[in-house]
Design a protein around this motif. Structure first.
Motif, PDB file in Angstrom:
ATOM      1  N   ALA A  53       0.823  -1.210   0.000  1.00 54.96           N
ATOM      2  CA  ALA A  53       0.000   0.000   0.000  1.00 54.96           C
ATOM      3  C   ALA A  53       0.860   1.264   0.000  1.00 54.96           C
ATOM      4  CB  ALA A  53      -0.927   0.003   1.210  1.00 54.96           C
ATOM      5  N   GLY A  54       2.107   1.154   0.433  1.00 57.31           N
ATOM      6  CA  GLY A  54       2.990   2.315   0.496  1.00 57.31           C
ATOM      7  C   GLY A  54       3.806   2.543  -0.761  1.00 57.31           C
ATOM      8  N   LEU A  55       3.605   1.724  -1.782  1.00 57.72           N
ATOM      9  CA  LEU A  55       4.345   1.869  -3.039  1.00 57.72           C
ATOM     10  C   LEU A  55       4.098   3.247  -3.633  1.00 57.72           C
ATOM     11  CD1 LEU A  55       6.064   0.322  -5.195  1.00 57.72           C
ATOM     12  CD2 LEU A  55       3.886  -0.234  -6.308  1.00 57.72           C
ATOM     13  N   ASN A  56       5.180   3.963  -3.961  1.00 56.94           N
ATOM     14  CA  ASN A  56       5.035   5.310  -4.516  1.00 56.94           C
ATOM     15  C   ASN A  56       6.166   5.614  -5.479  1.00 56.94           C
ATOM     16  OD1 ASN A  56       7.206   7.138  -2.966  1.00 56.94           O
ATOM     17  ND2 ASN A  56       6.394   5.624  -1.536  1.00 56.94           N
ATOM     18  N   VAL A  57       5.959   6.614  -6.314  1.00 53.14           N
ATOM     19  CA  VAL A  57       6.889   6.945  -7.388  1.00 53.14           C
ATOM     20  C   VAL A  57       8.239   7.422  -6.850  1.00 53.14           C
ATOM     21  CG1 VAL A  57       7.291   8.499  -9.344  1.00 53.14           C
ATOM     22  CG2 VAL A  57       5.042   7.482  -8.998  1.00 53.14           C
ATOM     23  N   TYR A  58       8.210   8.310  -5.872  1.00 51.09           N
ATOM     24  CA  TYR A  58       9.464   8.885  -5.350  1.00 51.09           C
ATOM     25  C   TYR A  58      10.404   7.817  -4.812  1.00 51.09           C
ATOM     26  CZ  TYR A  58      12.604  11.580  -2.339  1.00 51.09           C
ATOM     27  OH  TYR A  58      13.720  12.096  -1.729  1.00 51.09           O
ATOM     28  N   ASP A  59       9.875   6.906  -3.984  1.00 51.97           N
ATOM     29  CA  ASP A  59      10.727   5.876  -3.396  1.00 51.97           C
ATOM     30  C   ASP A  59      11.208   4.868  -4.429  1.00 51.97           C
ATOM     31  OD1 ASP A  59      10.902   6.705  -0.712  1.00 51.97           O
ATOM     32  OD2 ASP A  59       8.894   5.975  -0.303  1.00 51.97           O
ATOM     33  N   ILE A  60      10.423   4.624  -5.457  1.00 55.74           N
ATOM     34  CA  ILE A  60      10.861   3.724  -6.530  1.00 55.74           C
ATOM     35  C   ILE A  60      12.063   4.315  -7.257  1.00 55.74           C
ATOM     36  CG2 ILE A  60      10.249   2.746  -8.782  1.00 55.74           C
ATOM     37  CD1 ILE A  60       7.384   2.477  -7.776  1.00 55.74           C
ATOM     38  N   LEU A  61      11.979   5.599  -7.572  1.00 53.77           N
ATOM     39  CA  LEU A  61      13.025   6.241  -8.368  1.00 53.77           C
ATOM     40  C   LEU A  61      14.293   6.514  -7.574  1.00 53.77           C
ATOM     41  CD1 LEU A  61      10.901   8.808 -10.423  1.00 53.77           C
ATOM     42  CD2 LEU A  61      11.691   6.542 -11.125  1.00 53.77           C
ATOM     43  N   ARG A  62      14.178   6.705  -6.260  1.00 52.39           N
ATOM     44  CA  ARG A  62      15.351   7.064  -5.465  1.00 52.39           C
ATOM     45  C   ARG A  62      16.232   5.864  -5.129  1.00 52.39           C
ATOM     46  NH1 ARG A  62      14.587   6.800   0.445  1.00 52.39           N
ATOM     47  NH2 ARG A  62      16.046   8.532   0.639  1.00 52.39           N
ATOM     48  N   ARG A  63      15.756   4.660  -5.369  1.00 54.75           N
ATOM     49  CA  ARG A  63      16.543   3.456  -5.123  1.00 54.75           C
ATOM     50  C   ARG A  63      16.901   2.761  -6.441  1.00 54.75           C
ATOM     51  NH1 ARG A  63      18.789   4.846  -0.731  1.00 54.75           N
ATOM     52  NH2 ARG A  63      17.399   5.055   1.072  1.00 54.75           N
ATOM     53  N   ARG A  64      18.059   2.124  -6.448  1.00 54.72           N
ATOM     54  CA  ARG A  64      18.577   1.516  -7.677  1.00 54.72           C
ATOM     55  C   ARG A  64      17.769   0.286  -8.086  1.00 54.72           C
ATOM     56  NH1 ARG A  64      24.216   0.040  -6.436  1.00 54.72           N
ATOM     57  NH2 ARG A  64      24.356   2.294  -6.161  1.00 54.72           N
ATOM     58  N   THR A  65      17.387  -0.534  -7.117  1.00 52.09           N
ATOM     59  CA  THR A  65      16.695  -1.793  -7.409  1.00 52.09           C
ATOM     60  C   THR A  65      15.328  -1.808  -6.743  1.00 52.09           C
ATOM     61  OG1 THR A  65      18.841  -2.919  -7.428  1.00 52.09           O
ATOM     62  CG2 THR A  65      16.884  -4.304  -7.321  1.00 52.09           C
ATOM     63  N   LEU A  66      14.354  -2.354  -7.442  1.00 51.46           N
ATOM     64  CA  LEU A  66      13.022  -2.558  -6.873  1.00 51.46           C
ATOM     65  C   LEU A  66      12.850  -4.044  -6.601  1.00 51.46           C
ATOM     66  CD1 LEU A  66      10.168  -1.563  -6.116  1.00 51.46           C
ATOM     67  CD2 LEU A  66       9.522  -1.941  -8.507  1.00 51.46           C
ATOM     68  N   VAL A  67      12.643  -4.375  -5.347  1.00 55.81           N
ATOM     69  CA  VAL A  67      12.444  -5.773  -4.939  1.00 55.81           C
ATOM     70  C   VAL A  67      10.991  -5.935  -4.511  1.00 55.81           C
ATOM     71  CG1 VAL A  67      13.174  -7.617  -3.400  1.00 55.81           C
ATOM     72  CG2 VAL A  67      14.845  -5.910  -4.174  1.00 55.81           C
ATOM     73  N   ILE A  68      10.286  -6.844  -5.154  1.00 56.30           N
ATOM     74  CA  ILE A  68       8.888  -7.087  -4.808  1.00 56.30           C
ATOM     75  C   ILE A  68       8.690  -8.571  -4.508  1.00 56.30           C
ATOM     76  CG2 ILE A  68       8.008  -5.145  -6.156  1.00 56.30           C
ATOM     77  CD1 ILE A  68       7.222  -7.107  -8.344  1.00 56.30           C
TER      78      ILE A  68
END
Length: 214
Positions: free
Chosen positions: A179-194
């Motif tokens: 529920a906390g997934l957001n654009v800013y945090d996705i872009l500020r980190r190199r890898t997205l782990v789901i």
């Protein structure tokens, strides 16, 4: 889009299909991402900055100089901005920095952010993000084996407490529920782990937004 699923130990745990409408956008709209990041950061600003005006400073109300004869301008108060210790003329005021952004744009930006990570091959899918005990050293070894150094980890509906406690001591690692997934945090980190549960939650989130729009 099909991606391999791994465990925290680095073992194979099958494969998963990700929706191309969410993770497979070819042309990434940088302007949409910029608008959304700006909207997010504006909402985060406290807006509590304030300077005192001339009516709020505590200075003497005695007339400083005679009305006539000094050869200078007429002054009746030391609260004026031109004097040292006087109030600010146009200082900051308490206010909200938030502004509106259509839900359609926010939804689009999230899909473009996810697709940008997929396009860069910077998405890693885990079977689950859970630990039996909050051991930072053990989690760090797992991350090292998976090649995770700078990442946003999206868990399921709730973040496993042991996992969150172990990860909070590792720099450049953020852990959020789906529920906390957001654009800013996705872009500020190199890898997205789901996790697999998070992938299902993301699809449900977009399907719900689509149904609401219709």
């Amino acid at each position: 889009m099909e991606l391999a699923v791994k465990t925290l130990a680095g073992d194979a745990a099958g494969k998963i299909d990700l929706d191309d409408a969410i993770f497979g956008i070819d042309e990434i709209r940088g302007d949409i991402l910029q608008r959304t990041v700006r909207w997010q950061l504006a909402r985060r600003q406290a807006g509590t900055h304030k300077a005192k005006s001339r009516s709020e400073v505590n200075r003497t109300t005695k007339k400083s100089i005679k009305q006539k004869g000094s050869g200078g301008a007429r002054h009746g108060s030391r609260n004026a901005p031109i004097f040292v210790g006087g109030g600010a003329a146009h200082g900051p005021r308490v206010r909200s920095h938030a502004h509106d952004l259509p839900k359609k744009i926010r939804k689009m930006a999230l899909a473009h952010a996810l697709s940008s990570k997929a396009k860069e091959s910077s998405i890693l899918v885990l079977d689950k993000a859970e630990l039996d005990s909050p051991k930072t050293k053990a989690l760090l070894e797992s991350f090292k084996g998976l090649g995770i150094e700078n990442a946003l980890i999206i868990s399921g509906a709730e973040v496993n407490e042991n996992f969150a406690r172990a990860a909070r001591n590792i720099p450049n690692i953020d852990v959020l529920p789906v529920a906390g997934l957001n654009v800013y945090d996705i872009l500020r980190r190199r890898t997205l782990v789901i996790t697999k549960e998070a992938a299902e939650g993301i699809k449900a989130r977009f399907d719900g937004a689509k149904a609401e729009a219709e």
